[in-house]
Design an enzyme around this catalytic site. Sequence first.
Site, PDB file in Angstrom:
ATOM      1  CE  LYS A   1      -1.906   2.720   3.314  1.00 32.25           C
ATOM      2  NZ  LYS A   1      -1.925   3.945   2.529  1.00 32.25           N
TER       3      LYS A   1
ATOM      4  N   GLY B   1       6.704   4.274   8.770  1.00 31.12           N
ATOM      5  CA  GLY B   1       5.813   5.403   9.032  1.00 31.12           C
ATOM      6  C   GLY B   1       6.045   5.933  10.429  1.00 31.12           C
TER       7      GLY B   1
ATOM      8  CD  GLU C   1      13.326   0.086   9.146  1.00 27.85           C
ATOM      9  OE1 GLU C   1      13.863   1.015   9.770  1.00 27.85           O
ATOM     10  OE2 GLU C   1      13.870  -0.996   8.935  1.00 27.85           O
TER      11      GLU C   1
ATOM     12  CB  CYS D   1      12.600   8.558   9.056  1.00 23.61           C
ATOM     13  SG  CYS D   1      13.668   7.721   7.896  1.00 23.61           S
TER      14      CYS D   1
ATOM     15  CD  GLU E   1       9.613  11.963  12.751  1.00 20.83           C
ATOM     16  OE1 GLU E   1       8.531  11.430  13.049  1.00 20.83           O
ATOM     17  OE2 GLU E   1      10.436  11.432  11.995  1.00 20.83           O
TER      18      GLU E   1
END
Length: 804
Positions: free
Chosen positions: A191, A244, A266, A300, A397
Site C-alpha cells: 500500500k 511510518g 521503521e 525520518c 519529530e
Amino acid sequence: MNVMELFETMEYGPAPEAANTVQAWLKEHERFGLFIENQWVEPASGQYMESTNPANGKALVQVASASSADVDVAVAAARKAFKAWSKTPDHVRARYMYALARQIQKHARFLSVLESLDNGKSIRETRDIDIPLVARHFYYHAGWAQLMGRELPGYEPVGVVGQIIPWNFPLLMLAWKIAPAIAMGNTVVLKPARYTPLTALKFAEIVQEAGLPAGVINIVTGEASQVGDALVKHPDVNKIAFTGSTEVGRSIRRSTAGSGKKLSLELGGKSPFIVFDDADLDSVVEGVVDAIWFNQGQVCCAGSRLLVQENVAERLLNKLRARMEKLRVGDPLDKGIDIGAIVSPSQLQEIECLVAQGEAEGAEKWQPSWACPSEGSFFPPTLFTNVSPASSIVQVEIFGPVLVAMTFRTPAEAVQLANNTRYGLAASIWSDNINLALDIAPKIQAGSIWINCTNVFDASSGFGGYRESGYGREGGKEGLYEYVHPSWETSQIPEKSQRTRPQGVGENEEVANTSEEAEFALPAIDRTPKLFIGGKQVRPDSGYSLGVKGADGKPLGEVGEGNRKDVRNAVEAAHAASKWASATPHNRAQILYYIAENLAVREGEFARRIMQQTGRGRKEALQEVHATLSRLFSYAAWTDKFEGVIHRPPMRGVTLAMHEPIGVMGVVAPDEYPLLGFISLVAPTIAMGNTVVAIPSPTAPLSATDCYQIFETSDLPAGVVNIVTGEREGLAKVLAEHEDVDALWYFGSARGAKMVEESSASNMKRTWVNYGRQRDWLDPIQGEGEEFLRASVQVKNIWVPYGE
Ligand code: NAD
C-alpha cells in the site's frame, strides 16, 4: 564591475525540467485502478481519490480508493502466486529482479519527474538520489536472490507480505520493501501512501514489462483506515513491513499481537548532528544542509538536532545563517532549487503549528530574509536557538525543514544530549579526530551513525532504528532475515500445556537417593531458593513462597513468589551491570566456559533435579545436562565469532556494521527442559553483552535457581543475570510493560505471547515469542545458533568515508 561584484550579484535563471512525457502519461491514464495479478482492476467500491501536485495544489490524476474487499482479492492473488514463486529457483528470481533493475534505470528520468510532481521534492534529489538508489536496491537484491540457497541454508520465505509505506520517499521505500521480499521468495501486497501513489503505479507497469509472474507484486492504493487496516489485520498475511510514524507503528504492534505475523517497523526519529570544535566548519555547514533541508526535512533520519561544541557555536551558526540565506526554495522541477514543496497542506500546517509552539515556548527563530512562493505548500529553512533539552521542538519529530541548535562542552555531555530522545534512528558525528568520532559512535543509541557525512544510504548497509524508532533492518544481509524463517518451523511442534515427559521414558525409573539418605532417615535441611538479584540471593518482596511439585505430584520444594517490585529491582540491577557490554568478547567467553566448567562438576546433582521435576530417567536427564554444557560452549565460542561485517557501499569509504547488545533483556523460559531451556535463552543474550532478567519455568524452576550458585562461583559480574521466580504471565507482563527493558523473549503459552506483544508496544521493545509452540531444545538447529544471536543484538551501521 569586477569579477567579485559579478559573482556577488549573479542570479540563478530558471532551469525547468520538462514534464511533458509524464503529463501525457497521466492524461492517457486519466485514472488508475488497483494492480492485482498483473492486471488493472476497478476498486470494489468504485471510489477514486485525487493525487495532487504539492507545488501548486492542482490535481494530477485519480487513483483507486480500495476497501477491505479489494485487499482480500489482492492477498488471495499473492497467496496463489506464492506457491510457485517460493519454489522458483534462485537464479530465475534473480533474473526477474535484474530485469526490474534494468527497467527502472531505463525509466529513470520519467520516474524522477513523476516523483517530483507527486511528492514535491526537488528534481535534483529524485534524479540524483531517490531513483538511482531504487535501481541499486533491485540490483543488490537480485544478488541475494541468486545466493539465497547458499547463503541462507535452512531458511524459507515467510509467505504473503503486507507492506505499508510513507510518502517521503515513495519509490525508494517501495524498493526497500519489495526488493528483499521477492528476492527471498515472498509475494507482496503493497500500500503506497495516500499522498504519493504515482511512482508505485508506474512501477506496476514496470512489473508488467519485466514479465514478473502474476500475483507476485500487487499494489493497492487507498486510505489507511481501509487498506492499511485491512492488510494489518488480514489472517492470510504472514508478515507486515511498515514504515511510518511511531504512533501508527505502535498501533500495528498492538493489533498484530499474538497473530504470529512477523513484523518490522521503521519509525520516526529526531536524530542528533554532533559537531566537535575540531571539525571543518565549512564542511559541517554543507552537512547540515543535507541533514535537515534534504527533502524539505521530511526525512525520518533528518539531523534535526544540531549539537555543537560551545566554543565554535557562534562561528558555526553565523556561517549557517549565511548559507541559509542562499538556499533556494521553489518549483521542484527547477534544477536550480534546493528545497521543494512540503507534501501536503496538512503537513505544512503541522510544521507551522510546531514552529509556533517553539516560539511560544521562548525559542529564538531565524529564517532567511526572502519569501517562499505563495502558491503551493512551501516552508522556509528555519533555525531555532535558545532551546532547552525538554522543549517540545527538541523532542517532537517536526518532519519539516526546521533545525534546533544546542551547545555542549564535553564529549560526555554531547552523548548525553544526543541520547536524550525516545528515538534512535541515526546520528552524525563531525570531528577531524577519528579517535574521538569512533569513540562516540558506539555510545550513541542509533541504528546508523555517519561520521563526517550524513543521510547516506545504500542497499548493502542495513538501515533501521533503536528504541522507539522501531526494529528490523532494511538493506544488507541483516535485512533479509526479516523476510525468512527457519524451515523447521513449517513442521512445528504443537503447543503443550503440560511439562514434557517423553512418552515411555523414565516413568518407572526411581530418582536415585544418595547413599547417606539411604542409610539415615534424616529430616532434610530446608533450602528454599531465593530470588537472585544484583548478584545477591534476596527474599521476595511479597514474603510468599510457591510450592513446586515433582513429576510424581509430591512437593519438591519451594521458590520465592516474585512480584512487580522484584522485577523492578532486577531491572535496576541489570542496568547497573551495563559495563558487561564493554567487557571484551574474550572475557565474556571465558566466563561462559567457567560456568560450563562449574556445571560439569555438579552434573549428577543437576541431572537429579531434572529427574525430580520432569520424571525423566537418569539417562535423559544427563543428556539434558550434557546438551546444556555443549550449549554453553557454543555461545562461549560465538562471543568473539558472531561479528559484524564491513560493507563496501559505492563511495570512498566503508560502513562498519557492528553487532551491539540491545541492553537489558527479559527472558521467560519454557517449561520443557528446565535447565537446557533456561540456559539456551540466557547464554546467547549474555554472550552478546546484554544483561538479563530471567523468569524460569514456573512448573520446573529449581534447575534455574540452582544455577545461581554456579553463576556466583564463575566470576559472572553481579547483575548480569538476575532470576525472579513466580507466576509466569504476571512477571512477563511487568517486564513487557517496563519502560527500561529493551527486549523481551517469551517462551510460554500462546495467550502469554499475545500479551507480551501487546504490552511491549509502549516503548516499542523488541520481542521474540513462540506463540505457544514448543521447540526441540535438544536439537541444535532449533535450540541454538544465529537465530538466537541475531535476536540478542542490534546492528549499528557506522559510515566512515575516507580520502581528502
Ligand atoms: P504515517 O504513519 O501516517 O503513515 C505511513 C503509512 O501507514 C501510510 O501509507 C499510511 O496510509 C499508513 N497508515 C496510517 N495509519 C495506519 C493504520 N492505522 N494502519 C495501517 N496503515 C496505516 O506516516 P507518514 O506521515 O506517511 O510518514 C512520516 C513518518 O514516517 C515519520 O514519522 C517518519 O519518521 C517515518 N519514516 C520512517 C522511515 C524509517 O525508515 N524509519 C522512513 C521514512 C519515514
